[in-house]
Write an enzyme that holds these catalytic residues in place. Sequence first.
Site, PDB file in Angstrom:
ATOM      1  N   SER A   1      -5.722   4.391 -31.294  1.00 37.36           N
ATOM      2  CA  SER A   1      -5.500   5.787 -31.638  1.00 37.36           C
ATOM      3  C   SER A   1      -5.558   5.962 -33.164  1.00 37.36           C
ATOM      4  O   SER A   1      -6.543   5.571 -33.779  1.00 37.36           O
ATOM      5  CB  SER A   1      -4.181   6.270 -31.016  1.00 37.36           C
ATOM      6  OG  SER A   1      -4.120   7.676 -30.980  1.00 37.36           O
TER       7      SER A   1
ATOM      8  N   ASP B   1      -9.332  10.301 -21.305  1.00 40.63           N
ATOM      9  CA  ASP B   1      -8.675  10.131 -22.597  1.00 40.63           C
ATOM     10  C   ASP B   1      -8.586  11.434 -23.375  1.00 40.63           C
ATOM     11  O   ASP B   1      -9.538  12.226 -23.394  1.00 40.63           O
ATOM     12  CB  ASP B   1      -9.500   9.121 -23.404  1.00 40.63           C
ATOM     13  CG  ASP B   1      -8.716   8.371 -24.449  1.00 40.63           C
ATOM     14  OD1 ASP B   1      -7.735   8.922 -24.969  1.00 40.63           O
ATOM     15  OD2 ASP B   1      -9.114   7.227 -24.746  1.00 40.63           O
TER      16      ASP B   1
ATOM     17  N   HIS C   1      -5.466   7.362 -22.243  1.00 36.79           N
ATOM     18  CA  HIS C   1      -5.345   6.913 -23.634  1.00 36.79           C
ATOM     19  C   HIS C   1      -4.859   5.471 -23.796  1.00 36.79           C
ATOM     20  O   HIS C   1      -4.870   4.940 -24.903  1.00 36.79           O
ATOM     21  CB  HIS C   1      -4.397   7.863 -24.369  1.00 36.79           C
ATOM     22  CG  HIS C   1      -4.527   7.885 -25.852  1.00 36.79           C
ATOM     23  ND1 HIS C   1      -5.733   8.073 -26.504  1.00 36.79           N
ATOM     24  CD2 HIS C   1      -3.587   7.743 -26.845  1.00 36.79           C
ATOM     25  CE1 HIS C   1      -5.541   8.058 -27.813  1.00 36.79           C
ATOM     26  NE2 HIS C   1      -4.255   7.849 -28.041  1.00 36.79           N
TER      27      HIS C   1
END
Length: 300
Positions: free
Chosen positions: A108, A248, A275
């Site tokens: 991320s 995601d 995610h």
Amino acid sequence: MATTVKGFAPFREFRTWYRVTGELGAGKPAVVVVHGGPGSTHDYLLRLTALAGQGWPVVHYDQLGNGGSTHLPGRDGGFWTVDLFLDELDNLLRAVGVADDYVLFGQSWGGMLAARHAAGRPAGLRGLVIANSPASYVLWRAEMAVLRGALPSDVDATLRAHETAGTTDSEEYYRAMRVFYDRHVCRIVPWPRDYLASFMETANDSTVYLTMNGPSEFHVTGTLKDWSVEDCLSEIAVPALVLSGRHDEATPVTVRPFAEKIPDVRWEIFEESSHVPHLEEPERFDAVLVDYLKALEGTP
């Protein structure tokens, strides 16, 4: 069982908490794990310690402001900068003793940070994994509007009402937020313990997250709202692996610049994940990651 060592790396007048799993310097590069947020912790990525069982030592750390590292709740946006966290990462690599031989795994926000680090072409970097990361917060914000548009109308209306009123810390906002998170952040219900631990750590001290990101994944109002790494991706000189989930929040639109601009890159999409594919599709995740690490060494 792999050995585990925990400690603190002095950083300026602060300290960075770290954990090393496995034996450093035993022949394989260390996998240094850069967590997301900004303002999360290492906990939700602890599964990567399994790599130590196959010979790759793993370094986790909590970025400044969270987890076991120094907390600074009084600092503002002028303090919490990308350069701060890049400097912290450089310092950690030296302090732990892996700066001459390491692979970065950034998840991320951590993937963006890792990409910026890699673009500087550090001599000891052997490979780069960018997991579930956008290349640009401008793209991210545009895609958040798309994903929010697919939420039930009453959920989005509740979210927007609280965002307008400035009451994003309310229980009603949290319940509506969970609808998005359960679709696009972690599709395992109930949330796994490691993921929940990071979520709670962020909630316990949200200084970094609120300052740099904002009140939620899909309402980005912080200092990063216009930040991008697209301009430096062509400078990355190591083989890169890009990972994302079909569901995601880091949608293909946000991830594609990595695949298009990094010279040596492979992009894997996890069909049953959002995610956190390392938790949602662990067996395939392990296979893809180990295959990549072996390829770096030129071994089958």
